[in-house]
Design a protein around this motif. Structure first.
Motif, short mmCIF file in Angstrom:
data_model
loop_
_atom_site.label_atom_id
_atom_site.label_comp_id
_atom_site.label_asym_id
_atom_site.label_seq_id
_atom_site.Cartn_x
_atom_site.Cartn_y
_atom_site.Cartn_z
N GLU A 27 11.80 5.13 -2.64
CA GLU A 27 12.98 4.62 -3.20
C GLU A 27 13.90 4.02 -1.80
O GLU A 27 14.37 2.90 -1.71
N LYS A 28 13.76 4.68 -0.93
CA LYS A 28 14.51 4.58 0.27
C LYS A 28 13.95 3.21 1.07
O LYS A 28 14.56 2.34 1.63
N ILE A 29 12.74 3.16 1.10
CA ILE A 29 11.81 1.91 1.74
C ILE A 29 11.47 0.65 0.78
O ILE A 29 10.93 -0.27 1.13
N GLY A 30 12.00 0.73 -0.49
CA GLY A 30 11.52 -0.18 -1.62
C GLY A 30 10.27 -0.38 -1.99
O GLY A 30 9.60 -1.25 -2.11
N MET A 31 9.40 0.93 -1.85
CA MET A 31 7.94 0.73 -2.33
C MET A 31 7.88 1.46 -3.51
O MET A 31 8.66 2.38 -4.07
N ASN A 32 6.90 1.08 -4.26
CA ASN A 32 6.35 1.82 -5.47
C ASN A 32 6.01 3.09 -5.35
O ASN A 32 5.08 3.30 -4.48
N GLU A 33 6.70 4.01 -6.09
CA GLU A 33 6.34 5.37 -5.96
C GLU A 33 4.95 5.80 -6.21
O GLU A 33 4.46 6.89 -5.45
N THR A 34 4.33 5.27 -6.93
CA THR A 34 2.67 5.53 -7.35
C THR A 34 2.06 5.29 -6.33
O THR A 34 1.10 5.75 -5.89
N LEU A 35 2.40 4.09 -5.75
CA LEU A 35 1.44 3.39 -4.40
C LEU A 35 1.65 4.54 -3.37
O LEU A 35 0.70 4.93 -2.73
N LEU A 36 2.82 4.90 -3.05
CA LEU A 36 3.04 5.67 -1.90
C LEU A 36 2.34 7.10 -2.13
O LEU A 36 1.90 7.79 -1.48
N SER A 37 2.29 7.72 -3.48
CA SER A 37 1.69 8.73 -3.78
C SER A 37 0.41 8.69 -3.63
O SER A 37 -0.34 9.68 -3.15
N GLN A 38 -0.37 7.48 -4.04
CA GLN A 38 -1.75 7.41 -3.88
C GLN A 38 -1.91 7.29 -2.32
O GLN A 38 -3.27 7.97 -1.91
N TYR A 39 -1.31 6.99 -1.40
CA TYR A 39 -1.51 6.94 0.05
C TYR A 39 -1.28 8.38 0.54
O TYR A 39 -2.31 8.88 1.15
N VAL A 40 -0.36 9.33 -0.10
CA VAL A 40 -0.19 10.45 0.44
C VAL A 40 -1.33 11.49 0.10
O VAL A 40 -1.97 12.24 0.49
N GLN A 41 -1.82 11.05 -1.29
CA GLN A 41 -2.96 11.98 -1.92
C GLN A 41 -4.38 11.34 -1.03
O GLN A 41 -5.24 12.29 -1.28
N GLY A 42 -4.32 10.25 -0.53
CA GLY A 42 -5.56 10.22 -0.01
C GLY A 42 -6.64 9.03 -0.53
O GLY A 42 -7.60 8.90 -0.20
N HIS A 43 -6.07 8.60 -1.85
CA HIS A 43 -6.77 7.90 -2.84
C HIS A 43 -6.81 6.42 -2.48
O HIS A 43 -7.67 5.74 -2.77
N LYS A 44 -5.77 6.21 -1.65
CA LYS A 44 -5.66 4.72 -1.01
C LYS A 44 -5.37 4.70 0.52
O LYS A 44 -4.55 5.49 0.86
N LYS A 45 -5.47 3.67 1.21
CA LYS A 45 -5.43 3.67 2.66
C LYS A 45 -4.27 2.61 2.72
O LYS A 45 -4.70 1.44 2.27
N PRO A 46 -3.29 2.74 3.26
CA PRO A 46 -2.15 1.78 3.30
C PRO A 46 -2.73 0.78 4.57
O PRO A 46 -3.34 1.08 5.40
N SER A 47 -2.15 -0.50 4.50
CA SER A 47 -2.30 -1.59 5.44
C SER A 47 -1.48 -1.31 6.65
O SER A 47 -0.81 -0.49 6.61
N ALA A 48 -1.89 -1.87 7.52
CA ALA A 48 -0.94 -1.87 8.90
C ALA A 48 0.28 -2.03 8.63
O ALA A 48 1.32 -1.46 9.23
N LYS A 49 0.72 -2.99 7.78
CA LYS A 49 2.08 -3.37 7.36
C LYS A 49 2.83 -2.55 6.56
O LYS A 49 3.97 -2.01 6.73
#
Length: 131
Positions: A84-106
């Motif tokens: 919420e603080k950074i304006g990112m989809n919560e589900t997407l951040l959760s996938q990064y945190v769980q290691g299901h997806k890798k975030p881009s450099a940006k």
């Protein structure tokens, strides 16, 4: 002239604390806490380069930890709140945190910027003791 070294240390959470290692140099250390790990890294790096003519500064060491381990250790940072603080989809951040997806450099920079912002906000707060 002394050669300046830049070192990246990969940090991992262990059962007894933390470990850090460099893929470029034979430097490995452990610590029960992050501050202890950082101090041990500085000491180990200085020891490794003590016989070389190297201009070595602590600011030349970069510590990296993956999202999953970071959020596992820093449980106080709620992924929903950060999203919420950074304006990112919560589900997407959760996938990064769980290691299901890798975030881009940006995306990584956006997340890190949000974490730094929260840290700055927290460091500026004083708690009042009530009687």
């Amino acid at each position: 002239m002394a050669k300046k070294k830049k070192i990246t240390m990969t940090v991992e959470k262990t059962d007894t604390g933390f470990s850090a290692f460099s893929e470029d140099y034979p430097i490995f250390t452990t610590g029960k806490s992050i501050p202890e790990l950082i101090n041990n890294t500085y000491e180990g790096t200085e020891l490794h380069f003590e016989e070389e003519i190297v201009k070595f500064e602590h600011s030349n060491i970069k510590f990296e930890i993956d999202f999953k381990q970071f959020f596992k250790f820093y449980k106080v940072i709620n992924a929903k709140f950060l999203a919420e603080k950074i304006g990112m989809n919560e589900t997407l951040l959760s996938q990064y945190v769980q290691g299901h997806k890798k975030p881009s450099a940006k995306q990584t920079e956006k997340i890190l910027s949000g974490i730094h912002q929260i840290g700055q906000e927290l460091s500026g707060i004083n708690l009042l003791q009530t009687t």
